[in-house]
Design a protein around this motif. Structure first.
Motif, PDB file in Angstrom:
ATOM      1  N   VAL A 242       0.834  -1.203   0.000  1.00 32.01           N
ATOM      2  CA  VAL A 242       0.000   0.000   0.000  1.00 32.01           C
ATOM      3  C   VAL A 242       0.870   1.255   0.000  1.00 32.01           C
ATOM      4  O   VAL A 242       0.560   2.234  -0.693  1.00 32.01           O
ATOM      5  CB  VAL A 242      -0.968  -0.005   1.204  1.00 32.01           C
ATOM      6  N   TRP A 243       1.968   1.248   0.759  1.00 29.81           N
ATOM      7  CA  TRP A 243       2.807   2.450   0.819  1.00 29.81           C
ATOM      8  C   TRP A 243       3.392   2.776  -0.550  1.00 29.81           C
ATOM      9  O   TRP A 243       3.656   3.946  -0.851  1.00 29.81           O
ATOM     10  CB  TRP A 243       3.911   2.305   1.862  1.00 29.81           C
ATOM     11  N   GLU A 244       3.570   1.748  -1.403  1.00 30.15           N
ATOM     12  CA  GLU A 244       4.072   2.015  -2.755  1.00 30.15           C
ATOM     13  C   GLU A 244       2.997   2.673  -3.607  1.00 30.15           C
ATOM     14  O   GLU A 244       3.309   3.476  -4.495  1.00 30.15           O
ATOM     15  CB  GLU A 244       4.560   0.705  -3.380  1.00 30.15           C
ATOM     16  N   HIS A 245       1.744   2.365  -3.363  1.00 26.99           N
ATOM     17  CA  HIS A 245       0.663   3.065  -4.051  1.00 26.99           C
ATOM     18  C   HIS A 245       0.498   4.475  -3.490  1.00 26.99           C
ATOM     19  O   HIS A 245       0.142   5.398  -4.226  1.00 26.99           O
ATOM     20  CB  HIS A 245      -0.638   2.271  -3.925  1.00 26.99           C
ATOM     21  N   VAL A 319      -4.210  13.016   2.564  1.00 29.32           N
ATOM     22  CA  VAL A 319      -4.472  13.214   1.133  1.00 29.32           C
ATOM     23  C   VAL A 319      -4.310  11.896   0.374  1.00 29.32           C
ATOM     24  O   VAL A 319      -5.153  11.536  -0.458  1.00 29.32           O
ATOM     25  CB  VAL A 319      -3.539  14.299   0.557  1.00 29.32           C
ATOM     26  N   GLN A 320      -3.263  11.157   0.666  1.00 27.89           N
ATOM     27  CA  GLN A 320      -3.028   9.890  -0.015  1.00 27.89           C
ATOM     28  C   GLN A 320      -4.139   8.886   0.275  1.00 27.89           C
ATOM     29  O   GLN A 320      -4.572   8.145  -0.611  1.00 27.89           O
ATOM     30  CB  GLN A 320      -1.664   9.340   0.378  1.00 27.89           C
ATOM     31  N   TYR A 321      -4.618   8.849   1.511  1.00 31.77           N
ATOM     32  CA  TYR A 321      -5.738   7.965   1.844  1.00 31.77           C
ATOM     33  C   TYR A 321      -6.968   8.338   1.030  1.00 31.77           C
ATOM     34  O   TYR A 321      -7.631   7.466   0.441  1.00 31.77           O
ATOM     35  CB  TYR A 321      -6.056   8.041   3.340  1.00 31.77           C
ATOM     36  N   LEU A 322      -7.289   9.618   0.988  1.00 32.48           N
ATOM     37  CA  LEU A 322      -8.485  10.054   0.256  1.00 32.48           C
ATOM     38  C   LEU A 322      -8.363   9.760  -1.235  1.00 32.48           C
ATOM     39  O   LEU A 322      -9.342   9.366  -1.881  1.00 32.48           O
ATOM     40  CB  LEU A 322      -8.724  11.544   0.501  1.00 32.48           C
ATOM     41  N   VAL A 323      -7.161   9.920  -1.792  1.00 38.62           N
ATOM     42  CA  VAL A 323      -6.955   9.607  -3.211  1.00 38.62           C
ATOM     43  C   VAL A 323      -7.165   8.114  -3.455  1.00 38.62           C
ATOM     44  O   VAL A 323      -7.897   7.710  -4.370  1.00 38.62           O
ATOM     45  CB  VAL A 323      -5.548  10.040  -3.664  1.00 38.62           C
ATOM     46  N   LEU A 324      -6.535   7.270  -2.638  1.00 46.89           N
ATOM     47  CA  LEU A 324      -6.637   5.832  -2.850  1.00 46.89           C
ATOM     48  C   LEU A 324      -8.043   5.311  -2.555  1.00 46.89           C
ATOM     49  O   LEU A 324      -8.513   4.368  -3.201  1.00 46.89           O
ATOM     50  CB  LEU A 324      -5.617   5.103  -1.976  1.00 46.89           C
TER      51      LEU A 324
END
Length: 412
Positions: A242-245, A319-324
């Motif tokens: 997940v961290w790579e995404h 932000v990354q959570y909301l994007v994914l």
């Protein structure tokens, strides 16, 4: 340079203002005194054009040859005969000197208040893109065993360069991709990637360009230096963490074959838009955040702008959570437009209140401004007294806990 004081008093006064405002600037001048020439050409505070800078540097490098020495023909461009070999050492020095001069120009404009922190990041990133583009073409042209005139090879920027938030001394997080069926493609492009990294990081008499970090490639340090586009796709869809995404949300093409760059962007968007279990995604992101926090302990009485709870990493992770989590529904979140713009888009999509999104964006900008000012004065850590940002970090912590369903901890 000693004549500068007597013959160019205005330039000398400007030099003193630069040195007084930032220790990093003084150290930079000591390491690269050649940039003092920038004070004398009358263009120091003129708007910087990275594309024009790149064209002029290409012309300069093309003329930097060992005349009469048989070689591969050097780089394309005027100033060199077909039989002249490139003077690689001088080319490396010339590129470093030109880059130092451009950075100094931007530094002067920054210290004069002409650039916002966002504009500075854009300019430094555009400059790095030009360096990467020129280096890729130059290194390929000097390889004795190349199977095509132009490489089918692309440089992908991650991290600060990927997000166009580059600082004066930032490393470059890079991934190398190729799309070429030639039987020797992997070997040739591995050699190209290694030479590009060496060209960037080698310290010559003129200094260094950038430190490079290639660990974000598939399988990290144990993986191949370069990946075919197909292998990269398989890894991202079947094996990536997940961290790579998360990292992929800030990735972009920065140099090389634009067709591969376009295909990478299509692939990036497709991977980010995959439906995900939001609860499982939240758990993964929380676990990675704890790991990052543990890896950057802060035993001081100060607030770490980047790593402490309520700091920059929390905003970036939200932000990354909301994007994914939501880009399968709201495709406008797929664009790599920076954290502040993505927060605004999250509000437009109804994922955050407009007031909250605006305040988070302002906090992120403020943190970056404080971080930038500290680094200009050569501070080892970007840390400030808690009372300076008390309202900001408490609000970030509150939004973090609400987003991930956690109890709000007591204020320190």
């Amino acid at each position: 340079y000693l004549t500068l004081r007597g013959e160019h008093p205005m330039g000398f006064e400007h030099l003193l203002r630069i040195i007084l405002r930032a220790k990093w600037a003084a150290d930079y001048l000591l390491m690269h005194p050649v940039v003092l020439d920038e004070l004398l050409d009358g263009q120091l505070l003129a708007p910087f054009d990275s594309e024009l800078w790149g064209r002029e540097l290409r012309e300069q490098l093309a003329a930097t040859t060992m005349a009469g020495v048989p070689g591969a023909g050097g780089s394309s461009g005027s100033g060199a005969s077909a039989g002249d070999a490139p003077d690689v050492e001088r080319q490396m020095d010339a590129m470093r000197e030109a880059h130092h001069a451009a950075v100094f120009r931007l530094l002067a404009q920054d210290l004069e208040g002409q650039l916002t922190v966002e504009a500075l990041g854009d300019q430094l990133s555009a400059l790095a893109d030009q360096v990467m583009e020129i280096t890729t073409g130059l290194v390929w042209s000097q390889m004795s065993r190349r199977h095509r005139p132009e490489p089918r090879f692309a440089v992908i920027a991650y991290g600060k360069l990927g997000g166009k938030e580059l600082g004066y001394a930032s490393d470059l997080d890079l991934v190398f991709l190729y799309e070429d069926d030639h039987e020797d493609a992997l070997q040739r492009y591995s050699q190209l990637g290694q030479r590009i990294a060496n060209w960037m990081s080698t310290r010559t008499a003129a200094g260094q360009l950038f430190e490079t970090d290639l660990r974000l490639r598939p399988n990290g340090s144990s993986g191949l230096l370069v990946s075919s586009l197909r292998a990269f796709e398989l890894y991202q869809t079947e094996s990536a963490w997940v961290w790579e995404h998360q990292a992929l949300t800030r990735a972009r093409f920065c140099a090389g074959d634009r067709r591969i760059g376009s295909r990478f962007e299509e692939l990036r968007r497709r991977i980010l838009a995959q439906p995900r279990d939001r609860a499982a995604l939240a758990d993964e992101i929380l676990a990675m955040r704890r790991k990052m926090h543990d890896g950057h302990p802060n035993r001081s009485e100060l607030f770490d702008l980047k790593h402490d709870a309520g700091g920059m990493v929390d905003i970036e992770f939200m932000v990354q959570y909301l994007v994914l989590a939501w880009s399968p529904v709201f495709s406008e979140l797929l664009d790599n437009k920076g954290n502040i713009e993505l927060l605004r888009r999250c509000a437009t999509a109804g994922l955050l209140e407009h007031r909250i999104a605006g305040e988070l964006g302002n906090t992120y900008r403020h943190y970056r401004q404080l971080q930038h000012a500290l680094r200009l004065n050569d501070t080892e850590f970007a840390r400030v007294p808690h009372n300076l940002v008390a309202h900001e970090f408490r609000q970030v912590r509150a939004v973090w806990c609400e987003l991930f369903g956690l109890p709000v901890p007591p204020a320190p």
